[in-house]
Design an enzyme around this catalytic site. Sequence first.
Site, PDB file in Angstrom:
ATOM      1  N   ASP A  52       0.695  -1.316   0.133  1.00  0.00           N
ATOM      2  CA  ASP A  52      -0.047   0.331  -0.076  1.00  0.00           C
ATOM      3  C   ASP A  52       0.621   1.311   0.034  1.00  0.00           C
ATOM      4  O   ASP A  52       1.964   1.269   0.570  1.00  0.00           O
ATOM      5  CB  ASP A  52      -0.876  -0.050   1.286  1.00  0.00           C
ATOM      6  CG  ASP A  52      -1.962   1.033   1.001  1.00  0.00           C
ATOM      7  OD1 ASP A  52      -2.181   1.346   0.033  1.00  0.00           O
ATOM      8  OD2 ASP A  52      -2.716   1.197   2.045  1.00  0.00           O
ATOM      9  N   GLY A  53       0.375   2.123  -0.600  1.00  0.00           N
ATOM     10  CA  GLY A  53       0.895   3.542  -0.509  1.00  0.00           C
ATOM     11  C   GLY A  53       1.499   4.176  -1.823  1.00  0.00           C
ATOM     12  O   GLY A  53       2.251   5.302  -1.890  1.00  0.00           O
ATOM     13  N   HIS A  70       2.261   3.288  -8.980  1.00  0.00           N
ATOM     14  CA  HIS A  70       1.961   1.854  -9.344  1.00  0.00           C
ATOM     15  C   HIS A  70       2.975   1.065  -9.958  1.00  0.00           C
ATOM     16  O   HIS A  70       3.539   0.082  -9.796  1.00  0.00           O
ATOM     17  CB  HIS A  70       0.419   1.667  -9.966  1.00  0.00           C
ATOM     18  CG  HIS A  70      -0.427   2.067  -9.354  1.00  0.00           C
ATOM     19  ND1 HIS A  70      -0.660   1.684  -8.225  1.00  0.00           N
ATOM     20  CD2 HIS A  70      -1.814   2.917  -9.705  1.00  0.00           C
ATOM     21  CE1 HIS A  70      -1.832   2.294  -7.677  1.00  0.00           C
ATOM     22  NE2 HIS A  70      -2.455   2.842  -8.377  1.00  0.00           N
ATOM     23  N   SER A 100      -7.704  -5.648  -5.086  1.00  0.00           N
ATOM     24  CA  SER A 100      -8.711  -6.251  -4.206  1.00  0.00           C
ATOM     25  C   SER A 100      -9.945  -6.062  -4.886  1.00  0.00           C
ATOM     26  O   SER A 100     -10.228  -5.320  -5.810  1.00  0.00           O
ATOM     27  CB  SER A 100      -8.729  -5.265  -2.783  1.00  0.00           C
ATOM     28  OG  SER A 100      -9.350  -4.107  -3.117  1.00  0.00           O
ATOM     29  N   THR A 101     -11.212  -6.675  -4.306  1.00  0.00           N
ATOM     30  CA  THR A 101     -12.416  -6.841  -5.021  1.00  0.00           C
ATOM     31  C   THR A 101     -12.969  -5.405  -4.784  1.00  0.00           C
ATOM     32  O   THR A 101     -13.932  -5.282  -5.480  1.00  0.00           O
ATOM     33  CB  THR A 101     -13.266  -7.883  -4.204  1.00  0.00           C
ATOM     34  OG1 THR A 101     -13.225  -7.719  -2.965  1.00  0.00           O
ATOM     35  CG2 THR A 101     -12.985  -9.372  -4.775  1.00  0.00           C
ATOM     36  N   ASN A 154     -11.098  -2.647  -5.080  1.00  0.00           N
ATOM     37  CA  ASN A 154     -10.463  -1.608  -5.901  1.00  0.00           C
ATOM     38  C   ASN A 154     -11.066  -1.339  -7.242  1.00  0.00           C
ATOM     39  O   ASN A 154     -10.550  -0.309  -7.846  1.00  0.00           O
ATOM     40  CB  ASN A 154      -9.008  -2.116  -6.006  1.00  0.00           C
ATOM     41  CG  ASN A 154      -7.959  -1.896  -4.942  1.00  0.00           C
ATOM     42  OD1 ASN A 154      -7.003  -2.906  -4.777  1.00  0.00           O
ATOM     43  ND2 ASN A 154      -8.276  -1.133  -3.957  1.00  0.00           N
ATOM     44  N   ARG A 170      -4.655  -1.824   9.050  1.00  0.00           N
ATOM     45  CA  ARG A 170      -5.999  -2.620   8.818  1.00  0.00           C
ATOM     46  C   ARG A 170      -5.616  -3.795   7.710  1.00  0.00           C
ATOM     47  O   ARG A 170      -4.541  -3.640   6.909  1.00  0.00           O
ATOM     48  CB  ARG A 170      -7.068  -1.680   8.406  1.00  0.00           C
ATOM     49  CG  ARG A 170      -6.979  -0.991   7.165  1.00  0.00           C
ATOM     50  CD  ARG A 170      -8.062  -0.185   6.597  1.00  0.00           C
ATOM     51  NE  ARG A 170      -7.612   0.741   5.794  1.00  0.00           N
ATOM     52  CZ  ARG A 170      -7.338   2.067   5.822  1.00  0.00           C
ATOM     53  NH1 ARG A 170      -7.608   2.562   7.181  1.00  0.00           N
ATOM     54  NH2 ARG A 170      -7.105   2.807   5.039  1.00  0.00           N
ATOM     55  N   ILE A 171      -6.518  -4.742   7.706  1.00  0.00           N
ATOM     56  CA  ILE A 171      -6.038  -5.857   6.627  1.00  0.00           C
ATOM     57  C   ILE A 171      -6.922  -5.541   5.370  1.00  0.00           C
ATOM     58  O   ILE A 171      -6.662  -6.558   4.366  1.00  0.00           O
ATOM     59  CB  ILE A 171      -5.864  -7.063   7.201  1.00  0.00           C
ATOM     60  CG1 ILE A 171      -7.331  -7.584   7.983  1.00  0.00           C
ATOM     61  CG2 ILE A 171      -4.888  -7.455   8.280  1.00  0.00           C
ATOM     62  CD1 ILE A 171      -7.522  -8.972   8.201  1.00  0.00           C
ATOM     63  N   SER A 172      -7.955  -4.697   5.193  1.00  0.00           N
ATOM     64  CA  SER A 172      -8.349  -4.443   3.995  1.00  0.00           C
ATOM     65  C   SER A 172      -8.870  -5.729   3.276  1.00  0.00           C
ATOM     66  O   SER A 172      -8.567  -5.701   2.086  1.00  0.00           O
ATOM     67  CB  SER A 172      -7.724  -3.498   3.005  1.00  0.00           C
ATOM     68  OG  SER A 172      -7.203  -2.492   3.762  1.00  0.00           O
ATOM     69  N   GLU A 228       1.872 -13.100  12.170  1.00  0.00           N
ATOM     70  CA  GLU A 228       2.465 -11.670  13.075  1.00  0.00           C
ATOM     71  C   GLU A 228       2.270 -10.613  12.143  1.00  0.00           C
ATOM     72  O   GLU A 228       2.849 -10.778  10.820  1.00  0.00           O
ATOM     73  CB  GLU A 228       3.988 -12.153  13.264  1.00  0.00           C
ATOM     74  CG  GLU A 228       4.143 -13.250  14.285  1.00  0.00           C
ATOM     75  CD  GLU A 228       3.440 -12.885  15.795  1.00  0.00           C
ATOM     76  OE1 GLU A 228       3.449 -11.851  16.118  1.00  0.00           O
ATOM     77  OE2 GLU A 228       2.995 -14.166  16.083  1.00  0.00           O
TER      78      GLU A 228
HETATM   79  C1  IPE Z   1      -5.370  -2.672  -0.243  1.00  0.00           C
HETATM   80  O1  IPE Z   1      -4.761  -1.364  -0.347  1.00  0.00           O
HETATM   81  C2  IPE Z   1      -5.410  -3.417  -1.573  1.00  0.00           C
HETATM   82  C3  IPE Z   1      -4.107  -3.520  -2.162  1.00  0.00           C
HETATM   83  C4  IPE Z   1      -2.890  -3.396  -1.715  1.00  0.00           C
HETATM   84  C5  IPE Z   1      -4.237  -4.234  -3.423  1.00  0.00           C
HETATM   85  P1  IPE Z   1      -6.174  -0.267  -0.308  1.00  0.00           P
HETATM   86  O2  IPE Z   1      -5.492   1.272  -0.613  1.00  0.00           O
HETATM   87  O3  IPE Z   1      -7.067  -0.848  -1.351  1.00  0.00           O
HETATM   88  O4  IPE Z   1      -6.822  -0.491   1.049  1.00  0.00           O
HETATM   89  P2  IPE Z   1      -7.570   0.742   1.969  1.00  0.00           P
HETATM   90  O5  IPE Z   1      -8.719   1.253   0.919  1.00  0.00           O
HETATM   91  O6  IPE Z   1      -6.953   1.627   2.330  1.00  0.00           O
HETATM   92  O7  IPE Z   1      -8.143   0.025   3.046  1.00  0.00           O
HETATM   93  C1  IPE Z   2      -1.646   0.116  -3.504  1.00  0.00           C
HETATM   94  O1  IPE Z   2      -1.471   1.621  -3.447  1.00  0.00           O
HETATM   95  C2  IPE Z   2      -2.032  -0.440  -4.747  1.00  0.00           C
HETATM   96  C3  IPE Z   2      -3.336  -0.947  -4.784  1.00  0.00           C
HETATM   97  C4  IPE Z   2      -4.399  -0.741  -4.075  1.00  0.00           C
HETATM   98  C5  IPE Z   2      -3.612  -1.212  -6.299  1.00  0.00           C
HETATM   99  P1  IPE Z   2      -2.389   2.450  -3.335  1.00  0.00           P
HETATM  100  O2  IPE Z   2      -2.934   3.077  -4.570  1.00  0.00           O
HETATM  101  O3  IPE Z   2      -3.564   2.349  -2.422  1.00  0.00           O
HETATM  102  O4  IPE Z   2      -1.755   3.788  -2.736  1.00  0.00           O
HETATM  103  P2  IPE Z   2      -2.319   5.032  -1.713  1.00  0.00           P
HETATM  104  O5  IPE Z   2      -2.905   4.233  -0.609  1.00  0.00           O
HETATM  105  O6  IPE Z   2      -3.511   5.704  -2.495  1.00  0.00           O
HETATM  106  O7  IPE Z   2      -1.541   5.611  -1.398  1.00  0.00           O
HETATM  107 MG    MG Z   3      -4.107   2.381  -0.572  1.00  0.00          MG
END
Ligand code: IPE
Ligand code: IPE
Ligand code: MG
Length: 266
Positions: free
Chosen positions: A36-37, A53, A81-82, A84, A210-212, A223
Amino acid sequence: MSRNWAISAEDLTQACSDFSGLDLNRLPAHVAVIMDGNGRWAKARGLPRLKGHSAGVEALKATLRLCNDLGIRALTAYAFSTENWARPQDEVNFLMTLFERVLQRELDSLEKEKVRIRFLGDLNALPEGLQQLITQASERTAKNIGIHFNVCTNYGGRRELVLAAKKLAERCVRGELDPEMIDENRFASELFTAGEDDPDLLIRTSGENRISNFLLWQLAYAEIHVTDVLWPDFDRSSFIKALMDYQSRCRRFGGLDPLVKGRIRS
Ligand code: IPE
Ligand code: IPE
Ligand code: MG
């Protein structure tokens, strides 16, 4: 440590020479990662989210290589994710094209490194071309004896559980299965992760606690390591920190710390 198939003792010593401080006998066998991020990484640089990305792909490749060097048995990465699909259409399209491009480009080297790649999730909803590539990549690497690399694409923990329940229910209705026979092992055998041991370590980048909807069943006793590092910046030193954190934990699985248990007994 679950030693990698293809690495000799000398190679391993060489590869691990700068993993000082790590106990190579107590590495996780299965690492899961919520990457994430990416968007925030790009924003911080004044770049469009999509650049984040693309940069994230490089971090994933480096992490896979490190896991392989260390003889880690499985790496499971959350790619899409489902939930996204709720993102803007151009971001979703970009991600689908990126998955396709990267898979096409990397397949030969995955093959060479004996990686077994699988895609976990509800794959029917993915673009046709990507589905074909996924089938091809999974078939081509199915017999590889190296690291298990699982890419969770259109993956949702809840969807996975519902699909598993549905498959079991259908079998019961057809008279092929007695509901009494459904136990945890049988249930797990209907999940996308069938055949894979549960992750020992879950890493989530970007500081979100969180585990999203990731691996809801499989993470029961993982862990959890959360780092503020944004996924494209996740490098060797971030990974070693995660492993050190893992090694500092006492895994009790609901029982007692073996040391405490020993003292009670004596
Ligand atoms: C979790 O990240 C899904 C992936 C890394 C593919 P998200 O950015 O979608 O999660 P939330 O929305 O912050 O919970
Ligand atoms: C995770 O990065 C990648 C995917 C969910 C596909 P994000 O796109 O969620 O990045 P942030 O959370 O918006 O920074
Ligand atoms: Mg994200």
